[in-house]
Each structure stands twice: as structure tokens, then as C-alpha cells.
Design a protein around this motif. Structure first.
Motif, mmCIF file in Angstrom:
data_model
loop_
_atom_site.group_PDB
_atom_site.id
_atom_site.type_symbol
_atom_site.label_atom_id
_atom_site.label_comp_id
_atom_site.label_asym_id
_atom_site.label_seq_id
_atom_site.Cartn_x
_atom_site.Cartn_y
_atom_site.Cartn_z
ATOM 1 N N ARG A 2 0.827 -1.207 0.000
ATOM 2 C CA ARG A 2 0.000 0.000 0.000
ATOM 3 C C ARG A 2 0.861 1.258 0.000
ATOM 4 N N ASN A 3 1.980 1.224 0.732
ATOM 5 C CA ASN A 3 2.914 2.347 0.735
ATOM 6 C C ASN A 3 4.007 2.051 -0.289
ATOM 7 N N ARG A 4 3.983 2.735 -1.413
ATOM 8 C CA ARG A 4 4.860 2.411 -2.536
ATOM 9 C C ARG A 4 6.206 3.131 -2.478
ATOM 10 N N ARG A 17 -4.082 -8.441 -0.029
ATOM 11 C CA ARG A 17 -3.878 -8.311 1.421
ATOM 12 C C ARG A 17 -3.516 -9.646 2.049
ATOM 13 N N THR A 18 -4.167 -10.716 1.616
ATOM 14 C CA THR A 18 -3.899 -12.031 2.191
ATOM 15 C C THR A 18 -2.506 -12.511 1.825
ATOM 16 N N ILE A 19 -2.081 -12.271 0.595
ATOM 17 C CA ILE A 19 -0.742 -12.686 0.157
ATOM 18 C C ILE A 19 0.326 -12.000 0.997
ATOM 19 N N LEU A 20 0.176 -10.707 1.235
ATOM 20 C CA LEU A 20 1.157 -9.986 2.050
ATOM 21 C C LEU A 20 1.120 -10.458 3.498
ATOM 22 N N ALA A 21 -0.063 -10.717 4.030
ATOM 23 C CA ALA A 21 -0.181 -11.122 5.436
ATOM 24 C C ALA A 21 0.388 -12.523 5.673
ATOM 25 N N PHE A 22 0.122 -13.467 4.756
ATOM 26 C CA PHE A 22 0.562 -14.842 4.950
ATOM 27 C C PHE A 22 2.031 -15.055 4.589
ATOM 28 N N SER A 23 2.662 -14.071 3.979
ATOM 29 C CA SER A 23 4.065 -14.253 3.606
ATOM 30 C C SER A 23 4.965 -14.411 4.820
ATOM 31 N N TYR A 24 4.569 -13.857 5.966
ATOM 32 C CA TYR A 24 5.349 -14.087 7.193
ATOM 33 C C TYR A 24 5.374 -15.573 7.539
ATOM 34 N N ILE A 31 10.077 4.147 -1.801
ATOM 35 C CA ILE A 31 11.325 3.387 -1.738
ATOM 36 C C ILE A 31 11.851 3.343 -0.309
ATOM 37 N N LYS A 32 11.644 4.420 0.441
ATOM 38 C CA LYS A 32 12.127 4.453 1.823
ATOM 39 C C LYS A 32 11.455 3.379 2.679
ATOM 40 N N THR A 33 10.168 3.151 2.447
ATOM 41 C CA THR A 33 9.475 2.102 3.195
ATOM 42 C C THR A 33 10.060 0.732 2.870
ATOM 43 N N LEU A 34 10.336 0.480 1.594
ATOM 44 C CA LEU A 34 10.937 -0.786 1.194
ATOM 45 C C LEU A 34 12.298 -0.981 1.849
ATOM 46 N N THR A 38 -6.464 1.265 -9.235
ATOM 47 C CA THR A 38 -6.957 1.598 -7.894
ATOM 48 C C THR A 38 -6.300 0.740 -6.830
ATOM 49 N N THR A 39 -6.434 -0.576 -6.941
ATOM 50 C CA THR A 39 -5.861 -1.464 -5.915
ATOM 51 C C THR A 39 -4.350 -1.390 -5.908
ATOM 52 N N LEU A 40 -3.725 -1.445 -7.078
ATOM 53 C CA LEU A 40 -2.264 -1.386 -7.172
ATOM 54 C C LEU A 40 -1.760 0.034 -7.413
ATOM 55 N N GLN A 41 -2.638 1.020 -7.370
ATOM 56 C CA GLN A 41 -2.290 2.439 -7.361
ATOM 57 C C GLN A 41 -1.460 2.862 -8.566
ATOM 58 N N MET A 42 -1.793 2.337 -9.735
ATOM 59 C CA MET A 42 -1.066 2.716 -10.941
ATOM 60 C C MET A 42 -1.653 3.960 -11.597
ATOM 61 N N ASN A 43 -2.753 4.488 -11.048
ATOM 62 C CA ASN A 43 -3.360 5.676 -11.655
ATOM 63 C C ASN A 43 -2.453 6.891 -11.549
ATOM 64 N N VAL A 44 -1.644 6.963 -10.473
ATOM 65 C CA VAL A 44 -0.665 8.041 -10.310
ATOM 66 C C VAL A 44 0.691 7.388 -10.068
ATOM 67 N N LEU A 45 1.569 7.476 -11.047
ATOM 68 C CA LEU A 45 2.897 6.869 -10.944
ATOM 69 C C LEU A 45 3.822 7.784 -10.154
#
Length: 449
Positions: free
Chosen positions: A64-66, A383-390, A68-71, A329-336
């Protein structure tokens, strides 16, 4: 110089940080390295080799937070014993990725998806493709303005550069097979023509009326690609019917003609002088009001391809609208976020690749639980993919299989209702604009603030 063993441990630490375990089997290091070598790309063993960069960019598209600093903050929190790449190093490694790497990875993901679903979404044994276009915005940088241009609005030019992008989707499979991005004034029809090689022979293509030109219908038919589309707005159906032949209830074989000036413009001797097509009159009601639509198809046999099945197949065109909505919308590609042309193209490609990888998991969940894949929520799956990756980072294969199965069942439970005739006004109830718009350069605005 970095020690090879130390670099390997750093790569493992970075990969462990990136919540990618749920889809890591669909984009492995070996696959990325093989594609890079096939393209003649070489690299040195550093903290961010191509597999790590591809994985981090796809993860950034899903998060959700795209930023680079967060990554990089997630990477730094994984293991403080290893060196963490800086923001400048990550950006530099991104620019070194070859441009033709992304189309190959997207093609691999589409082939994997097609193999997974098999012959489930064929129409009379033929694969179905859908084409449609949209736009994306990006930061106000001179390089981007010169390359992509700005949109014309009723208030003048847009305040940010806007790019035109056209997608080619595999119907039912929900995989983006190809896309074209270019200047805002580039027509979607020109983008679609460049994607023709991506459509295999003996297939069906569905698109909107803006693509329903004589040239597109004729050239696709020469490649044995059938078409379903609304009749172009400049053609009059009743005049076509006068020179056509009735073949059944609300359907006729009519002949399309190409205007003389357009024939000179195309200068293509392979174009026929007239094109036989099947015209279908569709009547329906919306909000209690009677409506009608004229469909054109090159599937001429009414016995093999009934009008009801053709109409039902055309309704699948809405799939690409929801997929574009998922991307923007979900992957927020509307604003690069990227500020150079190369990085904008890489950001779009990473988002498309992330979309296809998520749909692999969705189809696995659908097959595991006998749930229709088109009803499963794309946002819930991300959301589930990110949550279960732990949980999926465990080295125990039994525990990992158990966690992966639980993830698939959890994804399948998050479904969207079937609402084929739903109509929602494109209006917002809550006030979202607290401040006005900045219509002059920021330096001048500071002087008059």
C-alpha cells in the motif's frame, strides 16, 4: 569488495524481508537469471542483483505504501548484521535492468496462468482476448511532459503529464498478455495494432466500438482472428440491413465498405473491397427503460455460434474494465511515482507483472475450493498474500504447505457478489478537496502566499 558468501547471505536477508513468499515460486531467481542471460545482460554480484531488484519492485507494487524508503526500511529491520542498500543504490540498480526483461517476465506469467487454467475459458475451442485503453498520471517533470504530454480538459491542459496506455487481456484467465504506453495523443487504435502479434491465430478478440474499423476487422480476419464489437457509431445499421441478408431473429449478414479516401490513406492492397460481417440487434432493459445495441462479429455461422452465446460472450468485455480498475486503484497505478521515462515504464511493467502473479494465486484458490475465480476479490487476495508471507517463510516444508493451503482457503472466502446490471453514479458523497489547486509554478505561489 564484498565477499561472495556475505553477498549471498545479504540476498537471502533481503529476500526474506520482502513479503514475497506466497508467490516466490512463480518468479524464481533461476528464471530471472536465465532470461537476463538470454537477453545478453550481464551483472556483477552486488547487494541488488536483477532477481532481488525484480522481486523488490513487484513487492513495491503490491504494498500500500509504494515509497522506496518504506521498502528499504523493511530491509533494514530484517537483519541488522548485514549491509542495507541505500536509496541511491536501489535507484541505480533499477536503471541497470534491461528494458526487454519485463515483457519476457510478463509473458512467462501469462503462459503459467494459461497452463494453470487449461481449457476452462475457451469459447467453442477458441481463446478469447479483450482490448481496451486508459490513462495514467505521473509527476510534473520536463522529461515526462515532453515524452507523454498533458491531457486536454475543459479547464485547459492538465497540471500533470498523462500517458495513454492500452491493455490486451486474456478473458477468463484475467492475465494481461501485453500493453502499450505512449504519448497522450497517441490513439488506442495505434497501440492495438502494435499488439496484434500477441494475439494467436484461431482466436477471438472483443473490443469497444472505437476499435471497430474496417481496417481492424479485415486485417484480423486475414489472420483468422474473429471479432466481436459494437457497431461503429458512424455506421447506420438500417442502411446496412437494406443491402444484407436476414439469417435469423434479429441477425443479418451485411457488407461493410471502406471509404475511398481511407483506402488511399491505408495504401494496403490486401484490404478487400467489402467485408461480410454478422449484425446482431440486442434489446435489453436498464433501470426499467428499453435499450438497444448493435453487435458486429466475423463469426458468421449462426448455427455454430448462436446469437445468445455471442451476446453473452461480449458481456465478458467488462472484465478488462475491472482489471484496469484493479491495476489503477488497488495497485495504485493511476498516479505513478517515477520521474524518468525509463523508470515510469519499469514501474508500469512491475505493476502488470504483480497483477498476473496475484491472479495465479487466485486461480489456485478457485481450483482448491471450487469457487469461481471471477468472484474472488483481487484486493482481498493482495492483502492475504502480504499477510501470509510471514508464515510462509518457514523452512519446514510441511508447515509451509499447511500455511499455503490456509491462505488459499482464506482468499477464496473473500468474494464479490455477482451484480451484472449494477449501475452506480460516478460521484463522491464525502468532501475530498480541502484546499484549492496549484495552477502556477510553486516558486511563484510562495511569493503571493
Amino acid at each position: 569488495m564484498h565477499n561472495i558468501d556475505t553477498l549471498t547471505k545479504c540476498h537471502q536477508a533481503i529476500s526474506k524481508t520482502i513479503l514475497f513468499a506466497a508467490i516466490q515460486d512463480f518468479i524464481t531467481d533461476a528464471e530471472i537469471q536465465t532470461v537476463c542471460r538470454q537477453l545478453g545482460h550481464t551483472w556483477r554480484e552486488r547487494l541488488l542483483p536483477p532477481p532481488t531488484m525484480i522481486r523488490s519492485m513487484v513487492y513495491r507494487s503490491l504494498h500500500r505504501n509504494r515509497s522506496i524508503k518504506t521498502l528499504l526500511t523493511d530491509i533494514a529491520a530484517a537483519d541488522i548484521q548485514f549491509q542495507t542498500p541505500t536509496e541511491a543504490a536501489w535507484c541505480q540498480a533499477r536503471t541497470k535492468l534491461p528494458d526487454n526483461l519485463w515483457p519476457e517476465l510478463i509473458r512467462h506469467s501469462e503462459e503459467r496462468l494459461t497452463h494453470l487454467v487449461g481449457h476452462q475459458y475457451l469459447y467453442c475451442g477458441l481463446p478469447v482476448f479483450i482490448a481496451d485503453g486508459s490513462t495514467v498520471s505521473m509527476p510534473d517533470e520536463p522529461e515526462l511532459v515532453g515524452t507523454f504530454g498533458c491531457a486536454n480538459t475543459r479547464h485547459g491542459l492538465s497540471r500533470f503529464p498523462v500517458a495513454r496506455i492500452t491493455f490486451l487481456l486474456r478473458a477468463g484467465v484475467q492475465a494481461v498478455c501485453s500493453y502499450e504506453i505512449g504519448h497522450y495523443r497517441t490513439s488506442e487504435d495505434a497501440h492495438f495494432n502494435r499488439m496484434w502479434p500477441k494475439i494467436p491465430n484461431q482466436s477471438i478478440c472483443i473490443f469497444d466500438k472505437k476499435f471497430c474499423s474496417f481496417y481492424n476487422l479485415a486485417k484480423l480476419r486475414q489472420r483468422h482472428i474473429s471479432v466481436i464489437s459494437p457497431l461503429h457509431q458512424k455506421r447506420k445499421p438500417y442502411e446496412l440491413i437494406k443491402g444484407g441478408k436476414w439469417i435469423g431473429k434479429n441477425q443479418w449478414i451485411v457488407y461493410l465498405q471502406l471509404a475511398r479516401q481511407l483506402r488511399k490513406q491505408y495504401n494496403d492492397k490486401s484490404l478487400p473491397y467489402q467485408l461480410p460481417v454478422r449484425l446482431i440487434h440486442v434489446k435489453f432493459r436498464r433501470n426499467g427503460r428499453p435499450r438497444q445495441m448493435w453487435l458486429v462479429t466475423t463469426l458468421l455461422d449462426p448455427q455454430k455460434y448462436s446469437s445468445s452465446s455471442v451476446i453473452k460472450l461480449y458481456r465478458q468485455r467488462w472484465e478488462i474494465e475491472t482489471r484496469v480498475g484493479s491495476l489503477k486503484t488497488t495497485l495504485q497505478m493511476n498516479v505513478l511515482r517515477s520521474k524518468t521515462v525509463k523508470n515510469v515504464c519499469s514501474e508500469v511493467a512491475a505493476t502488470v507483472l504483480a497483477h498476473n502473479l496475484v491472479w495465479i494465486v487466485i486461480h489456485q484458490a478457485a481450483q482448491k475450493t471450487k469457487t469461481p475465480a471471477e468472484r474472488i476479490s483481487f484486493l482481498g487476495a493482495v492483502r492475504t498474500i502480504l499477510a501470509f508471507s510471514y508464515r510462509l517463510q518457514t523452512p519446514d516444508p510441511v508447515e509451509r504447505h499447511s500455511a499455503y493451503t490456509a491462505m488459499l482457503f482464506h482468499i477464496a472466502r473473500q468474494t464479490n457478489p455477482y451484480r451484472p446490471n449494477r449501475i452506480e453514479p460516478r460521484l463522491l458523497k464525502r468532501q475530498t478537496r480541502k484546499f484549492g489547486f496549484l495552477k502556477i509554478p510553486r516558486e511563484k505561489a510562495r511569493l503571493i502566499a
